[in-house]
Design a protein around this motif. Sequence first.
Motif, PDB file in Angstrom:
ATOM      1  N   ALA A  61     -86.678  58.404  43.350  1.00 24.37           N
ATOM      2  CA  ALA A  61     -86.301  59.074  42.096  1.00 24.37           C
ATOM      3  C   ALA A  61     -86.487  60.581  42.213  1.00 24.37           C
ATOM      4  CB  ALA A  61     -87.133  58.519  40.939  1.00 24.37           C
ATOM      5  N   ALA A  62     -87.574  60.991  42.896  1.00 24.61           N
ATOM      6  CA  ALA A  62     -87.823  62.426  43.062  1.00 24.61           C
ATOM      7  C   ALA A  62     -86.831  63.056  44.026  1.00 24.61           C
ATOM      8  CB  ALA A  62     -89.249  62.642  43.555  1.00 24.61           C
ATOM      9  N   VAL A  63     -86.412  62.314  45.035  1.00 24.40           N
ATOM     10  CA  VAL A  63     -85.394  62.823  45.953  1.00 24.40           C
ATOM     11  C   VAL A  63     -84.102  63.102  45.197  1.00 24.40           C
ATOM     12  CG1 VAL A  63     -83.946  62.221  47.947  1.00 24.40           C
ATOM     13  CG2 VAL A  63     -86.385  61.699  47.975  1.00 24.40           C
ATOM     14  N   ARG A  64     -83.790  62.248  44.249  1.00 21.95           N
ATOM     15  CA  ARG A  64     -82.546  62.393  43.468  1.00 21.95           C
ATOM     16  C   ARG A  64     -82.682  63.431  42.358  1.00 21.95           C
ATOM     17  NH1 ARG A  64     -81.902  57.118  41.061  1.00 21.95           N
ATOM     18  NH2 ARG A  64     -83.421  57.976  39.593  1.00 21.95           N
ATOM     19  N   ASP A  65     -83.848  63.418  41.671  1.00 23.19           N
ATOM     20  CA  ASP A  65     -83.967  64.206  40.442  1.00 23.19           C
ATOM     21  C   ASP A  65     -84.914  65.395  40.548  1.00 23.19           C
ATOM     22  OD1 ASP A  65     -82.327  62.256  39.291  1.00 23.19           O
ATOM     23  OD2 ASP A  65     -84.055  61.025  38.714  1.00 23.19           O
ATOM     24  N   GLY A  66     -85.675  65.484  41.637  1.00 24.14           N
ATOM     25  CA  GLY A  66     -86.651  66.561  41.769  1.00 24.14           C
ATOM     26  C   GLY A  66     -88.054  66.093  41.425  1.00 24.14           C
ATOM     27  N   GLY A  67     -89.048  66.938  41.742  1.00 26.40           N
ATOM     28  CA  GLY A  67     -90.443  66.602  41.453  1.00 26.40           C
ATOM     29  C   GLY A  67     -91.146  65.914  42.604  1.00 26.40           C
ATOM     30  N   MET A  79     -79.192  54.782  45.086  1.00 25.28           N
ATOM     31  CA  MET A  79     -79.287  55.524  46.341  1.00 25.28           C
ATOM     32  C   MET A  79     -79.225  54.561  47.527  1.00 25.28           C
ATOM     33  SD  MET A  79     -82.262  58.233  47.516  1.00 25.28           S
ATOM     34  CE  MET A  79     -81.633  59.497  46.387  1.00 25.28           C
ATOM     35  N   ARG A  80     -78.575  54.972  48.579  1.00 25.26           N
ATOM     36  CA  ARG A  80     -78.483  54.145  49.790  1.00 25.26           C
ATOM     37  C   ARG A  80     -79.712  54.419  50.665  1.00 25.26           C
ATOM     38  NH1 ARG A  80     -73.631  56.490  49.265  1.00 25.26           N
ATOM     39  NH2 ARG A  80     -73.999  57.866  51.075  1.00 25.26           N
ATOM     40  N   LEU A  81     -80.530  53.401  50.841  1.00 26.58           N
ATOM     41  CA  LEU A  81     -81.776  53.518  51.603  1.00 26.58           C
ATOM     42  C   LEU A  81     -81.709  52.639  52.843  1.00 26.58           C
ATOM     43  CD1 LEU A  81     -84.802  54.289  52.004  1.00 26.58           C
ATOM     44  CD2 LEU A  81     -85.358  52.335  50.513  1.00 26.58           C
ATOM     45  N   LEU A  82     -81.963  53.237  53.998  1.00 24.73           N
ATOM     46  CA  LEU A  82     -82.057  52.491  55.250  1.00 24.73           C
ATOM     47  C   LEU A  82     -83.514  52.508  55.707  1.00 24.73           C
ATOM     48  CD1 LEU A  82     -80.749  51.030  57.663  1.00 24.73           C
ATOM     49  CD2 LEU A  82     -80.382  53.284  58.708  1.00 24.73           C
ATOM     50  N   LEU A  83     -84.084  51.329  55.913  1.00 22.38           N
ATOM     51  CA  LEU A  83     -85.458  51.196  56.384  1.00 22.38           C
ATOM     52  C   LEU A  83     -85.447  50.713  57.825  1.00 22.38           C
ATOM     53  CD1 LEU A  83     -87.079  49.529  53.246  1.00 22.38           C
ATOM     54  CD2 LEU A  83     -87.291  51.917  53.970  1.00 22.38           C
ATOM     55  N   VAL A  84     -86.320  51.288  58.650  1.00 17.60           N
ATOM     56  CA  VAL A  84     -86.322  50.988  60.087  1.00 17.60           C
ATOM     57  C   VAL A  84     -87.734  50.667  60.555  1.00 17.60           C
ATOM     58  CG1 VAL A  84     -85.860  51.898  62.397  1.00 17.60           C
ATOM     59  CG2 VAL A  84     -84.332  52.478  60.504  1.00 17.60           C
ATOM     60  N   HIS A  85     -87.848  49.589  61.334  1.00 16.42           N
ATOM     61  CA  HIS A  85     -89.091  49.285  62.041  1.00 16.42           C
ATOM     62  C   HIS A  85     -88.890  49.660  63.503  1.00 16.42           C
ATOM     63  CE1 HIS A  85     -92.377  47.121  63.956  1.00 16.42           C
ATOM     64  NE2 HIS A  85     -92.919  46.934  62.775  1.00 16.42           N
ATOM     65  N   PRO A  86     -89.829  50.407  64.116  1.00 16.07           N
ATOM     66  CA  PRO A  86     -89.642  50.832  65.512  1.00 16.07           C
ATOM     67  C   PRO A  86     -89.695  49.671  66.508  1.00 16.07           C
ATOM     68  CG  PRO A  86     -91.287  52.184  64.382  1.00 16.07           C
ATOM     69  CD  PRO A  86     -91.025  50.987  63.512  1.00 16.07           C
ATOM     70  N   SER A  87     -89.534  50.008  67.773  1.00  9.82           N
ATOM     71  CA  SER A  87     -89.482  49.019  68.845  1.00  9.82           C
ATOM     72  C   SER A  87     -90.835  48.338  69.053  1.00  9.82           C
ATOM     73  CB  SER A  87     -89.060  49.696  70.153  1.00  9.82           C
ATOM     74  OG  SER A  87     -87.837  50.374  70.000  1.00  9.82           O
ATOM     75  N   ALA A  88     -90.805  47.201  69.755  1.00  8.00           N
ATOM     76  CA  ALA A  88     -92.019  46.445  70.055  1.00  8.00           C
ATOM     77  C   ALA A  88     -92.874  47.190  71.068  1.00  8.00           C
ATOM     78  CB  ALA A  88     -91.648  45.061  70.593  1.00  8.00           C
ATOM     79  N   LEU A  89     -94.194  47.010  70.965  1.00  8.25           N
ATOM     80  CA  LEU A  89     -95.127  47.600  71.907  1.00  8.25           C
ATOM     81  C   LEU A  89     -95.410  46.629  73.047  1.00  8.25           C
ATOM     82  CD1 LEU A  89     -97.622  49.272  69.404  1.00  8.25           C
ATOM     83  CD2 LEU A  89     -95.641  50.280  70.529  1.00  8.25           C
TER      84      LEU A  89
END
Length: 499
Positions: free
Chosen positions: A132-138, A1-11
């Motif tokens: 795995a649950a996003v792909r297969d359920g549960g 699965m293609r996963l993109l992870l993001v950290h928000p902007s600086a405070l």
Amino acid sequence: MRLLLVHPSALMYSEIFLRLEPLGLERVAGAARDAGHEVRVVDLQVLGRRRLHQEVRSFRPEALGISLNYLANIPEAIELAAGVKRAVPGCFVFLGGHSVSFVAEEVLEQAEGAVDAVVRGEGEPAVAPLLAAVRDGGLSQVPGVVTADGRGPAPLMLHGIDSPAPARDLMRNRRRYFIGELDPCASIEFTRGCPWDCSFCSAWTFYGRSYRKASPEAAAAELASVREPNVFIVDDVAFIRPEHGDAIAAEVERRRIRKRYYLETRSDVLLRHPEVFERWARLGLRYMFLGMEAIDAEGLELFRKRVSPDENLRALETARRLGIQVAVNLIVDPAWDEEHFRAVREFALAVPEIVHFTVMTPYPGTEIWHTESRRLTTRDYRLFDIQHAVVPTALPLERFYEELVRTQAVINRKHLGLRTAYGAARVLGRNLLHGQTNFARMLWKFNRVYNPRRQIADHRMPVRYELPLPQRLDVADRRLLYVHTRGAAPGAPDPRVTE
């Protein structure tokens, strides 16, 4: 699965003093990659929104995860989630991190369908089962996951922190991470959790007062793999167990690793084990953050620090003797009057240490969130950044910010002004010679970032997303505050969820 992870902007705080590598997000990326997923990471602290939009268009993620360790980033995260949903219909969007773990249901409701799930608790053991649950359920059976249908089983907690390895190779613009003059600076974790129970802190409620240690071999091996010359040790309290600190030091010595270090600890820990800190000073420990929080016994008792003013002063003397520069944090109580601000300024000018100030803020997950009797004056997530007052102030709000900024300016005069820049010419020259400008830039940014007019204007921003109202709890049973409940079997329901 293609996963993109993001950290928000600086405070606001990160605009000057530091910009830290998102180590937790890198570890989640490592766990997902170990499970066979294709992972990319965008850190908006060091990359612009344009880069994120390009990544979304080219990568077409099947899942998007946004890290929310800070409440103030929640509105931004919801807007990012909605934007990705529009750009990539069908993308599964989830949020995770320290702060959102305490307000999961409320944030899901506020997102109005832009967020599919919130992961409560530690992200490393949750990300692979979630995908795995996003792909297969549960999905409803994934530990720690909250959806519009309710909570799943209790979150899982890592037994040890040696793995997964952080996916540092996925990060771009790594040279933008720094803390003070340590520029650039990577981050590393030797221990996780805190056994203390300070009333203003949510580290102990998040981890259920657990405390886990990396093996000395794994810690040193990871340290040896870090390319940056400077390292911030992110432990909540470094070297609680002196034998552990010594064991890592022995591995560092054996491998002949040479870095400069910055860490955080407590005054009483330093006083009990000065020999450990002395050994690390020989290895390159240059800076130490001490959360003194108050200069008087009354304030220390209020925050349940379990140390005395005398211990704090002796800890400062010990650090000076060891040649370690200390940054002190004091918590500004909104109930302060001009006289209290004046006394604190006198203290800050009288000691050679760097003195930082943060505003007392009742955060979800802290004990004072449930017990603080003063009403919140705002529930705007963006103002919960320890630089704004969110409970009534004894002084008029404008006057409070004037006194606060005047007090914070002590830092500027002592450590960040032009006079300091001349004194720090060697450091500046070394950093600039290597193309590092973070430390140089922060020397002149104070007055632009910290000013009462800006802080007052922040209170006048239109508010779309608000914190939930605090629920009063009888905190005699501290376990009611925990995200992680130790001893829960995998797959067991969360014992704090009522039908």
